[in-house]
Design an enzyme around this catalytic site. Structure first.
Site, PDB file in Angstrom:
ATOM      1  CB  CYS A 128       1.810   0.647   4.233  1.00 22.82           C
ATOM      2  SG  CYS A 128       2.627  -0.451   5.400  1.00 22.82           S
ATOM      3  CE1 TYR A 169      -3.231  -2.878   0.764  1.00 30.59           C
ATOM      4  CE2 TYR A 169      -2.579  -2.794   3.074  1.00 30.59           C
ATOM      5  CZ  TYR A 169      -3.294  -3.393   2.060  1.00 30.59           C
ATOM      6  OH  TYR A 169      -4.065  -4.485   2.328  1.00 30.59           O
ATOM      7  CG  PHE A 225       5.362  -1.461   8.694  1.00 29.91           C
ATOM      8  CD1 PHE A 225       6.347  -1.461   9.670  1.00 29.91           C
ATOM      9  CD2 PHE A 225       4.043  -1.335   9.091  1.00 29.91           C
ATOM     10  CE1 PHE A 225       6.023  -1.352  11.013  1.00 29.91           C
ATOM     11  CE2 PHE A 225       3.711  -1.232  10.430  1.00 29.91           C
ATOM     12  CZ  PHE A 225       4.700  -1.238  11.396  1.00 29.91           C
ATOM     13  CB  CYS A 226       4.993  -0.217   2.032  1.00 28.44           C
ATOM     14  SG  CYS A 226       3.810  -1.565   2.293  1.00 28.44           S
TER      15      CYS A 226
END
Length: 363
Positions: free
Chosen positions: A98, A95, A100-101
């Site tokens: 996001c 995403y 973490f992405c």
């Protein structure tokens, strides 16, 4: 993003729209936007209808840390097919909004690793139907044989280990980060990964990367800090007021992979719901009445740890802690919380250096 590491054969059919690599950032948002945007105020209480849609929007914005906003960036194209023989071929399922992405993209961009991006629809998630692991980021890597990597910190540690040491295959390296079931204070069973902040290097390699033990300890400490503390400050700050919540979801809908009706629902109902959720997150993490103060304190704590005599925590170049903190913070770009952070903390010089070095190394 915490779940059992699976290794299915990748099935790219139905993968949806593919964006190719990566992140040449636009000029910093605080230098671009005019002050005083007007936004409608979201009010009322989120009802029970449309729960699946709202939950999908929530996953799109931060996984286990709650929702948050992505940095403004433009993607430049690199094709995995153009890689030299024997190189890593990488596909990141994400995403865009996001954190973490965002961490994984910052790492891959800094190291100049070409990768393809598949933007996942946060509601149906059909793009990752090949996987029993239903969260993002997911990184499909092919270094001779296909392999699926899960959890942002595992992805970063495993790929970094592979880049430094070719003694083991990537699959062997990933096996050094086994999933382990744990139980939270509330009795909920979750999966964590062992060793996820460690690079699996031999003694000679370790001394080359970490000349003294303290350097390695410091990097691991602050990578963990970014995951365990900094990321929890994002949602309460970007959803601090109804106006900020609506502004956040307006950007989410524009940048994410939503259908027309999904987007409208996510923008208005999601903004109301996340404004309310942010209050619960504030209580859960024992934040102050003015959550900006916690953000400012954390950011200045990071700047103090970097110190005045280093460009980055890694010295003349960023280390994994620098990339993790930058990846988390940049998801607020373009929002009021980001602008306030730039004005009221000492982060701007370091942040600008991070932008510049990632742009240079990613070319």
């Amino acid at each position: 993003e915490r779940a059992l590491s699976a290794r299915p054969q990748p099935n790219m059919a139905g993968a949806g729209r593919v964006w190719r690599l990566g992140a040449l950032l636009l000029p910093p948002a605080w230098r671009l936007r005019a002050p005083g945007r007007a936004f409608g105020a979201a009010a009322g209480r989120a009802g029970g209808g449309g729960g699946r849609l709202l939950l999908g929007a929530a996953f799109a914005l931060g996984g286990s840390a709650g929702l948050c906003l992505a940095a403004r960036q433009r993607l430049r194209e690199h094709s995995a097919a153009e890689l030299p023989s024997g190189s890593l071929q990488l596909t990141l399922y994400q995403y865009k909004t996001c954190p973490f992405c965002s961490k994984v993209r910052a790492f891959l961009d800094y190291h100049g690793l070409p990768y393809e991006i598949v933007e996942v629809n946060p509601i149906m998630r059909k793009e990752i139907k090949f996987s029993s692991y239903r969260k993002v980021p997911i990184l499909l890597a092919n270094a001779g044989s296909p392999l699926q990597l899960n959890d942002s910190s595992v992805i970063i540690s495993a790929i970094k280990t592979y880049l430094i040491s070719r003694r083991n295959t990537l699959e062997e390296i990933v096996s050094f980060y086994p999933p382990v079931k744990t139980v939270t204070e509330k009795g909920k069973e979750v999966l964590e990964y062992e060793n996820k902040y460690w690079l699996m290097l031999d003694e000679k390699e370790t001394k080359r990367v970490y000349p003294v033990k303290e350097v390695r300890v410091e990097e691991m400490k602050w990578r963990k800090w970014a995951d365990d503390w900094l990321v929890h400050l994002i949602s309460p700050n970007v959803y601090r007021t109804p106006k900020e919540a609506l502004a956040s979801f307006d950007y989410i809908v524009r940048e994410g992979k939503f259908g027309t009706l999904e987007g409208l629902f996510a923008k208005y109902v999601g903004a109301v719901a996340m404004f309310l959720v942010s209050k619960r997150l504030k209580k859960r993490h024992q934040l102050r009445d003015d959550v900006r103060e916690d953000l400012y304190e954390a950011v200045n704590e990071w700047v103090k740890a970097v110190g005045k005599n280093r460009l980055f925590m890694g010295g003349n170049q960023p280390n994994l802690a620098d990339l993790a903190v930058y990846g988390v913070l940049r998801v607020m770009e373009g929002l009021e919380a980001f602008d306030d952070m730039m004005v009221h903390t000492n982060i701007q010089p370091w942040y600008q250096r991070m932008e510049e070095v990632i742009q240079k190394t990613g070319v």
